[in-house]
Structure formats: C-alpha cells, structure tokens
Design a protein around this motif. Structure first.
Motif, PDB file in Angstrom:
ATOM      1  N   GLN A  27      30.546 -13.795-109.374  1.00 26.20           N
ATOM      2  CA  GLN A  27      29.217 -13.963-108.794  1.00 26.20           C
ATOM      3  C   GLN A  27      28.692 -12.637-108.264  1.00 26.20           C
ATOM      4  O   GLN A  27      27.537 -12.262-108.508  1.00 26.20           O
ATOM      5  N   ALA A  49      26.324  -9.949-101.404  1.00 25.26           N
ATOM      6  CA  ALA A  49      26.309 -10.878-100.287  1.00 25.26           C
ATOM      7  C   ALA A  49      24.924 -10.914 -99.648  1.00 25.26           C
ATOM      8  O   ALA A  49      24.138  -9.972 -99.757  1.00 25.26           O
ATOM      9  N   ARG A  50      24.628 -12.003 -98.970  1.00 27.03           N
ATOM     10  CA  ARG A  50      23.357 -12.118 -98.272  1.00 27.03           C
ATOM     11  C   ARG A  50      23.324 -11.169 -97.079  1.00 27.03           C
ATOM     12  O   ARG A  50      24.360 -10.793 -96.525  1.00 27.03           O
ATOM     13  N   ASP A  51      22.126 -10.806 -96.667  1.00 24.19           N
ATOM     14  CA  ASP A  51      21.947  -9.848 -95.583  1.00 24.19           C
ATOM     15  C   ASP A  51      22.662 -10.318 -94.318  1.00 24.19           C
ATOM     16  O   ASP A  51      22.516 -11.456 -93.888  1.00 24.19           O
ATOM     17  N   ALA A  89      25.884 -10.695 -93.905  1.00 26.75           N
ATOM     18  CA  ALA A  89      27.146 -11.405 -94.120  1.00 26.75           C
ATOM     19  C   ALA A  89      28.357 -10.494 -93.982  1.00 26.75           C
ATOM     20  O   ALA A  89      29.461 -10.962 -93.719  1.00 26.75           O
ATOM     21  N   LYS A 111      26.397 -16.711 -92.504  1.00 25.82           N
ATOM     22  CA  LYS A 111      25.365 -15.940 -93.191  1.00 25.82           C
ATOM     23  C   LYS A 111      25.384 -16.177 -94.703  1.00 25.82           C
ATOM     24  O   LYS A 111      24.347 -16.130 -95.362  1.00 25.82           O
ATOM     25  N   ASP A 112      26.577 -16.401 -95.235  1.00 23.47           N
ATOM     26  CA  ASP A 112      26.735 -16.649 -96.668  1.00 23.47           C
ATOM     27  C   ASP A 112      27.985 -17.514 -96.847  1.00 23.47           C
ATOM     28  O   ASP A 112      29.107 -17.014 -96.792  1.00 23.47           O
ATOM     29  N   GLU A 171      29.491 -18.640 -99.254  1.00 26.83           N
ATOM     30  CA  GLU A 171      30.311 -18.409-100.441  1.00 26.83           C
ATOM     31  C   GLU A 171      31.159 -17.141-100.354  1.00 26.83           C
ATOM     32  O   GLU A 171      31.838 -16.788-101.307  1.00 26.83           O
ATOM     33  N   ASP A 201      34.506  -9.906-101.220  1.00 24.58           N
ATOM     34  CA  ASP A 201      33.383  -9.309-100.507  1.00 24.58           C
ATOM     35  C   ASP A 201      33.746  -7.967 -99.888  1.00 24.58           C
ATOM     36  O   ASP A 201      32.879  -7.115 -99.701  1.00 24.58           O
ATOM     37  N   SER A 212      31.593  -4.441-100.982  1.00 26.60           N
ATOM     38  CA  SER A 212      30.867  -3.740 -99.917  1.00 26.60           C
ATOM     39  C   SER A 212      31.484  -2.386 -99.605  1.00 26.60           C
ATOM     40  O   SER A 212      31.441  -1.915 -98.466  1.00 26.60           O
TER      41      SER A 212
END
Length: 342
Positions: A51, A270-272, A274, A294-295, A297, A303, A307
């Motif tokens: 993803q 990832a979403r902001d 997270a 925040k996310d 998933e 992750d 990042s």
C-alpha cells in the motif's frame, strides 16, 4: 520553520505535556503484552508495504521487503518445532526481570538455518534476475558458520563486518525463527510466562530494541503506547512521554514532517500526523511513534521504512536514532574474508 529551494523539507516541533498532566490514564487497565499473531504478523506487514509503495520514491525497495515478508508469512505457518527453554529457566528469568531468550545470548536451534533457506527459496521465486538474486544465492550457498556469524552481528547490532546486502535476508530468517520461538513458548506455558524487564525498553521476550512505538486504538488499548520489537514482533506497553532510550521524562518533544503551502514533501504513504519522532533533549536520542488514531492501517516496520526522510531530517537536527529496523541498516560495508560468505 521555512524552506527554500535546495533545502530539506521543514519539520514541525511540538512541545507536549509532562507525564503528571496525563496521569489520569494510569488507572486504566490494558494488556501489558501483545504477542505476534502467527497468521497476521508478516501478512499485515507485506500488505501495508504494498500500500505504501504505490506512490513512494522507495517503491522498488518497499516491494522487495513486501515480497520478503510474504515469504516469512509462508514459512511461519508451518515452521518446524524449535528447542525451548525449560519452564524453570523461564520462571527464573521473570524473577530477575530479564528476557528469557535474549537475542544476544540464546543458542539458536540449528533448525533456523533450514527454515532460512526454505524462506529464501520461496522469496527467490519472486525475484527477477539481477544483483538481489545473486546475493540471495550467495547466502543460500554459504556455509552455516558464516551465516551464523552474520546473524550474531545482527543480533548484537555490530555493523563492522556485516554484509549489508545479505543482512535483510538473514534478518528475515532471524525474525521468523524468534517469532516461532516466542509463540511456541506461549503455546506451552501461556502468555503470562513473559514478564516485565528492567530496563523497560527491552523486549520482554528476546531483549531486543524496539523499531518504533505505536499508539493503538480499540476498547482496551486506545491511547496507550506499545514498543514494537525489531526481532520477534512482540509489543509491550511503555508509558507515553518517556524517553525509550534513557527513560527520562524531561525535555521530550515531537518532530514531524510539516506540510506547508508551496513545499513538496517526499511521500511517506501514511496520513498526515501518523508518524512522528519522539525526541529527548536529555540524551539526544529519538524513536518514531506511529499513531493508529491518525491512520488505522499503520504497521510498525512498514511505516518506519516508508518514513526514512523523517530520520534524515531529525538526524540533521542533532538527534540519534535509537530504533532498530532489521530491514534497513547502515554501517561499515567492509566484509572480512572469513570463509563462505564473500
């Protein structure tokens, strides 16, 4: 903070409350330990990696690790039984607040080498011709002594002499072995056999360092932070706003990638908000914290890999990473000629 062309993306610094100001949570009950789930630990990881890879600058590497995690999942479903510690040894370790199967002291069952080669055989079927497959073939053909030596370096976090190209492959076998070991002990003794450790930043099962921390959602775990073991995948509760390196509660702050108008940030997937870096001014170390609120998933290892830009920015600001991700290592690439590996 501002950014100009040629400068790194900005990071946002947030000062947070002291532990006493969130102490109301202390009375809440939550499970201390979260053991890996055999059917999910590597399956969830490979799904999340795919993803995240969709629009990521590290797409090829994330897919590479996803395929490796898929092979780990396959092997773990029918992993051979491994030699376990005696019940008395497990109880003795719990009494002195030590992990019962320390990664840097436990004698690995030779079956781990057989399962490593089976894992790599499954992974090879997904690899195209090229340097990665050549490295895999070299590991499979290497003698057991060289593979075990490389595994010892990984377990002890010794970078000198580590074959960095082969490291993720050998690490994948170590992760599968230790996950099997932890689960097999729990199946025989019950999950409560694993106790707390001192210091509390070591995995209660294998004593390894965490990769990241994760704040969870759910009825029993909402808002609580768990450290995610870099080796066996176990998670254990660790109070928030406390350094995971020196255990200080002073001078803790978060830093994160800060989207600003006109500034294009490298994609993390990832979403902001997270993924943040929890930084300690007392010791100068940091550990990433990922937030399911925040996310939902997020997955710790995936992750963290996605990042890596945040690691670079926080390191440039003067902090040293304390998290350990066996799928992305940096160190001395020199490999001594010790027979079988080179």
């Amino acid at each position: 903070m501002t950014s100009s062309p040629g400068n790194p993306p900005p990071i946002r610094t947030t000062r947070i409350l002291e532990p006493e100001q969130i102490a109301m949570q202390a009375g809440r009950q939550m499970p201390f330990l979260r053991l890996p789930v055999r059917s999910l630990v590597f399956s969830d990881r490979q799904l999340r990696l795919r993803q995240l890879a969709a629009s990521h600058p590290m797409r090829e590497y994330l897919i590479f690790i996803a395929d490796l995690a898929q092979a780990q999942h396959q092997v773990l479903q029918d992993y051979a039984s491994v030699e376990l510690p005696e019940s008395e040894a497990l109880e003795a370790a719990a009494k002195v607040l030590k992990p019962p199967m320390p990664a840097f002291g436990w004698t690995r069952d030779p079956v781990w080498l057989k399962e490593l080669r089976r894992l790599l055989g499954l992974f090879r079927a997904r690899l195209p011709e090229g340097p990665a497959r050549d490295t895999l073939d070299r590991v499979v053909a290497a003698d057991d002594a060289w593979v075990n030596e490389q595994a010892d370096r990984l377990s002890r976090r010794i970078m000198f002499g580590l074959d960095l190209a082969a490291a993720p492959l050998i690490a994948a076998g170590l992760q599968a072995y230790w996950t099997q070991l932890v689960l097999q002990v729990a199946e025989r003794e019950g999950e409560n056999i694993y106790g707390r450790t001192d210091p509390g930043n070591e995995c209660p099962c294998c004593g390894s360092a965490p990769t990241v921390s994760i704040t969870r959602i759910g009825a029993d775990e909402a808002g609580f932070r768990y450290l995610h073991c870099s080796l066996c995948g176990t998670e254990w509760h660790y109070v928030r706003i406390k350094c995971t390196h020196c255990e200080s509660t002073k001078g803790i702050h978060f830093e994160s990638l800060s989207p600003q108008p006109g500034v294009e940030l490298p994609a993390t997937g990832a979403r902001d908000g997270a993924v943040k870096a929890e930084c300690c001014d007392s010791c100068g170390h940091y550990l990433k914290q990922i937030a399911m609120e925040k996310d939902p998933e997020v997955e710790p290892v995936a992750d963290d890999l996605a990042s890596v830009t945040l690691d670079l920015l926080v390191s440039e600001a003067g902090h040293q990473r304390s998290g350990h991700n066996l799928m992305l290592l940096f160190g001395d690439p020199e490999i001594p000629d010790d027979g079988g590996g080179g």
